[in-house]
Design a protein around this motif. Structure first.
Motif: not given
Length: 427
Positions: A327-340
């Motif tokens: 059993n799992v409870l999870g969360g997360g964050y991601k960031r994409l750095d891209k000029d356009d």
């Protein structure tokens, strides 16, 4: 015969082929049936069409079929749209219009395998998937592997790739092989190559090498380099290392040269891939505290030939519980750095088992764009699944999926039902 019935008849024949080994009652049989009703909509301009696809998968295997070490394997699928309107063939101008096909079916594998002479020979004949170094292809043909001494393998295959349609495969064929040497669990080195003809002309010719190295139980390296010998250039290269120096700790890092003509990432709304060759450096890690709390992190750097570089990074946290910690409870964050147009992405998910028969799974992902597309700067993916397993072999799972994005005029709600039965005994 009605065109609406043809896919059903075709899959019935495939299913009959899958069940054909039952004519040999002395063999051991196993396999499974999976049914997937899938409701979704497609949009072309202002026209929205609702679909209800019924997918049916079947596989049957017969071990010790007629002789020791001989086995038979069949797998196929069928698909039928129960909701899409059917258009009869007619005349469009001066040309005969083809009828819409509300369904389809295919036999994905149908082959004999023989393993004999005390492990010296491993032979395939029929439709099967070949994974041998530079080759990853489904073919109609033969595949022979010899193990003349400990750790040494010679493999050769030949046949017609199944991407060539039946009736349009004249002059299409391919052949190749791989030689490898292995020392216990510590080391394996392989060299491989293949060529494929289309309409009797050389279409693809590739060669390469692959390596697996594990000098100790805390560290291993895997990599490959494949060359397009037809054009004389490297087309696929990757090398990754894994570290397991501490219990419940894993760290992975590596480099890959991505050729978009061979592979395009399609798992995100906003892919960083373009028509350029990309050098990708990536790494990730995970560590589980007290076997109950897991910390995750990852980083990827994309270097383009002409465009500015891009990078993706993020992390997450998971809480595990239950006797098997499944059993799992999870969360997360991601960031994409891209000029356009970069984005931030937040994810949350939950998996909870209620005894051996029931489970619930929730998953959501929200994308927040740096720059609006149209009038929108947010996209969302979400799904919820309810599963019921009345017996160890019978599974029912219902899934609802909701999606919205700046590229869609209307939000999309989809439904998926999975019914599966696995056979692990004689049938």
């Amino acid at each position: 015969m009605s065109h609406r019935l043809k896919p059903i008849m075709r899959f019935t024949l495939l299913l009959a082929a899958c069940l054909a080994p039952s004519l040999a009652p002395a063999a051991d049989y196993y396999g499974g049936l999976t049914t997937l009703p899938y409701s979704f909509s497609t949009q072309t301009g202002d026209n929205v069409t609702q679909h209800l696809f019924i997918y049916q998968y079947a596989d049957v295997h017969a071990a010790n079929f007629g002789a020791e070490g001989l086995s038979m394997h069949f797998a196929g699928w069928g698909r039928y749209d129960a909701q899409e309107p059917y258009d009869d063939p007619g005349v469009d101008g001066d040309e005969l219009r083809e009828p819409d096909q509300p369904g389809d079916a295919d036999l994905t594998s149908a082959y004999l395998r023989w393993q004999g002479i005390d492990g010296l020979v491993d032979f395939y004949m029929g439709r099967h998937f070949v994974s041998a170094g530079v080759t990853a292809e489904n073919i109609d043909g033969a595949d022979l592997a010899l193990h003349p001494c400990a750790g040494f393998t010679l493999r050769a295959f030949g046949g017609v790739p199944t991407v060539s349609k039946v009736g349009e495969r004249r002059g299409d064929m391919g052949a190749g092989g791989r030689a490898s040497i292995r020392y216990r669990q510590y080391f394996e080195l392989g060299a491989s190559g293949h060529y494929f003809l289309e309409d009797s002309e050389l279409d693809r010719a590739n060669a390469g090498g692959d390596l697996y190295l594990a000098p100790c139980r805390y560290f291993d390296v895997i990599g490959h380099a494949f060359v397009d010998t037809l054009f004389g250039e490297l087309y696929d290269f990757a090398a990754f290392a894994n570290f397991y120096a501490v219990t419940d700790f894993r760290m992975r890092g590596g480099y890959a040269r991505v050729m978009p003509q061979s592979y395009l990432g399609k798992m995100s709304y906003f892919s960083v891939f373009s028509a350029e060759t990309i050098d990708r450096i990536e790494g990730d890690l995970s560590y589980t505290f007290n076997r109950r709390v897991r910390v995750l992190g990852d980083y990827t750097h994309y270097s383009y030939d002409e465009a500015d570089d891009a990078r993706r990074f993020g992390g997450g946290l998971e809480i595990l519980w239950g006797k098997m910690r499944d059993n799992v409870l999870g969360g997360g964050y991601k960031r994409l750095d891209k000029d356009d147009n970069g984005y931030d992405a937040a994810r949350g998910y939950l998996k909870q088992n209620f005894g051996p028969k029931f489970h619930v799974a929730l998953n959501s992902m929200t994308y927040m764009l740096d720059e609006k597309i149209g009038d929108e700067d947010t996209a969302f993916d979400g799904d919820m699944s309810l599963g019921f397993k009345p017996t160890p072999r019978f599974i029912i799972q219902a899934t609802g999926l909701y999606r919205s994005s700046p590229s869609m005029k209307d939000d999309d709600l989809q439904g998926l039902l999975k019914i599966a039965y696995n056979v692990e005994r004689k049938i």
